[in-house]
Motif scaffolding. Structure first.
Motif, short mmCIF file in Angstrom:
data_model
loop_
_atom_site.label_atom_id
_atom_site.label_comp_id
_atom_site.label_asym_id
_atom_site.label_seq_id
_atom_site.Cartn_x
_atom_site.Cartn_y
_atom_site.Cartn_z
N ARG A 171 0.96 -1.02 0.08
CA ARG A 171 -0.08 -0.07 0.00
C ARG A 171 0.62 1.25 0.25
O ARG A 171 1.13 1.44 0.88
CB ARG A 171 -0.82 0.17 1.14
N MET A 172 0.13 2.44 -1.44
CA MET A 172 1.26 3.51 -1.07
C MET A 172 0.21 4.48 -1.26
O MET A 172 -0.84 4.39 -1.87
CB MET A 172 2.77 3.19 -1.90
N ASP A 173 0.88 6.06 -1.21
CA ASP A 173 0.15 6.99 -1.59
C ASP A 173 0.15 6.27 -3.58
O ASP A 173 0.94 6.34 -4.20
CB ASP A 173 0.77 8.07 -1.59
N ALA A 174 -1.20 7.26 -4.28
CA ALA A 174 -0.68 7.22 -5.83
C ALA A 174 -0.22 8.14 -6.48
O ALA A 174 0.61 7.65 -7.25
CB ALA A 174 -2.12 7.12 -6.47
N ALA A 175 0.49 8.49 -5.34
CA ALA A 175 1.44 9.53 -6.40
C ALA A 175 2.83 9.29 -6.18
O ALA A 175 4.40 9.16 -7.46
CB ALA A 175 1.61 11.27 -5.70
N GLY A 203 -5.42 10.64 5.18
CA GLY A 203 -6.42 9.63 6.17
C GLY A 203 -7.33 8.85 5.76
O GLY A 203 -8.37 8.56 6.43
N ALA A 204 -6.93 8.24 4.49
CA ALA A 204 -7.20 6.75 5.18
C ALA A 204 -6.89 6.06 6.16
O ALA A 204 -5.97 5.73 6.48
CB ALA A 204 -6.65 6.17 3.86
N ALA A 205 -8.07 5.07 7.00
CA ALA A 205 -7.95 4.21 7.68
C ALA A 205 -6.97 2.94 6.90
O ALA A 205 -8.10 1.81 6.49
CB ALA A 205 -9.12 4.22 8.37
N ILE A 206 -5.82 2.69 7.31
CA ILE A 206 -5.38 0.93 6.73
C ILE A 206 -6.26 0.29 7.29
O ILE A 206 -6.17 -1.13 7.02
CB ILE A 206 -4.54 1.17 6.36
N THR A 207 -6.47 0.10 8.80
CA THR A 207 -6.32 -0.79 9.66
C THR A 207 -7.47 -0.03 10.58
O THR A 207 -7.50 1.17 10.47
CB THR A 207 -4.95 -1.68 10.16
N PRO A 208 -7.92 -1.08 11.89
CA PRO A 208 -8.69 -0.06 12.43
C PRO A 208 -7.51 0.99 13.53
O PRO A 208 -7.77 1.92 13.82
CB PRO A 208 -9.98 -0.91 13.20
N ALA A 209 -6.63 0.74 13.21
CA ALA A 209 -5.88 1.25 14.54
C ALA A 209 -4.53 2.13 13.56
O ALA A 209 -3.77 2.94 14.47
CB ALA A 209 -4.72 0.38 15.66
N ILE A 210 -4.42 2.00 11.68
CA ILE A 210 -3.30 2.50 11.28
C ILE A 210 -4.43 3.44 10.09
O ILE A 210 -4.88 3.61 9.55
CB ILE A 210 -2.23 1.46 10.76
#
Length: 322
Positions: A171-175, A203-210
């Protein structure tokens, strides 16, 4: 091409893709942990700690040693850098930058933040052994979060011409993803990781904590990650600040590795201010191992206080930005 220009170019750092206050780790709680997960084992290359109920660990990958007086090696102005190092008690005139990706267990997810250098840039490629020493096999990593596209953060995504973490979503930013995809020298890396890549936005929530935090200036899409559990927070700052001495004590200094110097300086200043104001717990991927601590403001500026340690006297430093 200078060393710091090469360091800022992810392709040249991947020339050989096929090559190879804190609660200590203790009693387990159910919140945020996978059922049956064993506590992360500490060792010389693994610093296990908690973020609330979450298990986390700093994983040693390697280190860089850059002569401060060599403008082809150091990204900062040599004269000011030498003063900063000497004042901080560094006697060898060398900028020491550690590399330690962060492991976080969040429920059923085993998350690795950044992938290390993969043995490039003269580093030791310790991450695979550190991960296993922490009790995690590469195939057990469910998510690899990439802060940006420089080689000391993406070099470890592959090994021996294959994915280093075969079951992980990358997972990474689109840019950041676009920066990788358009670089011809990263064509093989792109081919290998494309089926696994998912992009995110700030601002995206990758997991409930991250949660993803935008830290602009170093590269397009440069991202940090806030990890939260209960009342505890940890902010992974990526390369917003490289050195626990130079970046912290003289955030106004131009860093040749930054794509947008003015923006990067504003980001550093904002992080330091917020870190002190909010008492943020910080994870510096290039700070001295294990990279966990807080910022402190004194009469002469900011300093880094590692967890369980004491900061060296900052002293008066007149370091004008270039």
């Amino acid at each position: 091409m200078t060393f710091h220009a090469r360091l800022a170019a992810a392709g040249l750092m991947l020339a050989a893709l096929g090559a190879g206050a804190c609660s200590p780790e203790g009693g387990r709680t159910a919140e945020g942990e996978a059922a049956g997960a064993e506590p992360i084992a500490a060792s010389a290359d693994v610093h296990a700690f908690r973020i609330g109920a979450l298990q986390a660990a700093a994983l040693r990958d390697g280190a860089l040693a850059l002569p401060a007086n060599d403008p082809e090696m150091s990204p900062w102005p040599p004269a000011q850098t030498a003063v900063l190092l000497t004042t901080a008690g560094v006697q060898d005139g060398t900028i020491h930058l550690s590399i330690q990706p962060l492991l976080v267990r969040d429920g059923e997810r085993t998350v690795l933040i950044d992938a290390g250098a993969g043995g490039q840039m003269g580093t030791e490629n310790r991450l695979p052994a550190s991960l296993r020493a922490a009790g995690v096999e590469p195939g057990q990593v469910t998510d690899v979060l990439i802060s940006h596209a420089h080689g000391d953060h993406i070099g470890g995504l592959t090994a021996g011409g294959a994915l280093a973490f075969p079951n992980a979503t990358i997972r990474m930013d689109a840019a950041t993803w676009e920066e990788i995809r358009v670089e011809p020298r990263l064509a093989e890396l792109t081919r290998l990781i494309t089926p696994k890549v998912q992009t995110f936005a700030a601002g995206a929530a990758i997991t409930p904590a991250i949660t993803v935090v935008a830290l602009p200036g170093h590269t397009a899409g440069h991202s940090g990650f806030e990890i939260a559990s209960g009342e505890e927070r940890l902010l992974y700052i990526g390369d917003a600040l490289h050195s626990s001495i130079v970046s912290v004590r003289a955030p106004e200094l131009r860093n040749a590795w930054d794509a947008d110097s003015a923006m990067a300086i504003r980001t550093r200043a904002g992080l330091l201010d917020r870190g002190v104001r909010d008492g943020l717990r910080i994870y510096g991927v290039h700070f001295p191992f294990p990279g966990v601590g807080r910022f402190k403001r004194g009469p002469d500026g900011f300093s880094w206080v590692p967890e369980g340690g004491e900061v060296a006297p900052a002293g008066p430093v007149a370091a004008a930005a270039e």
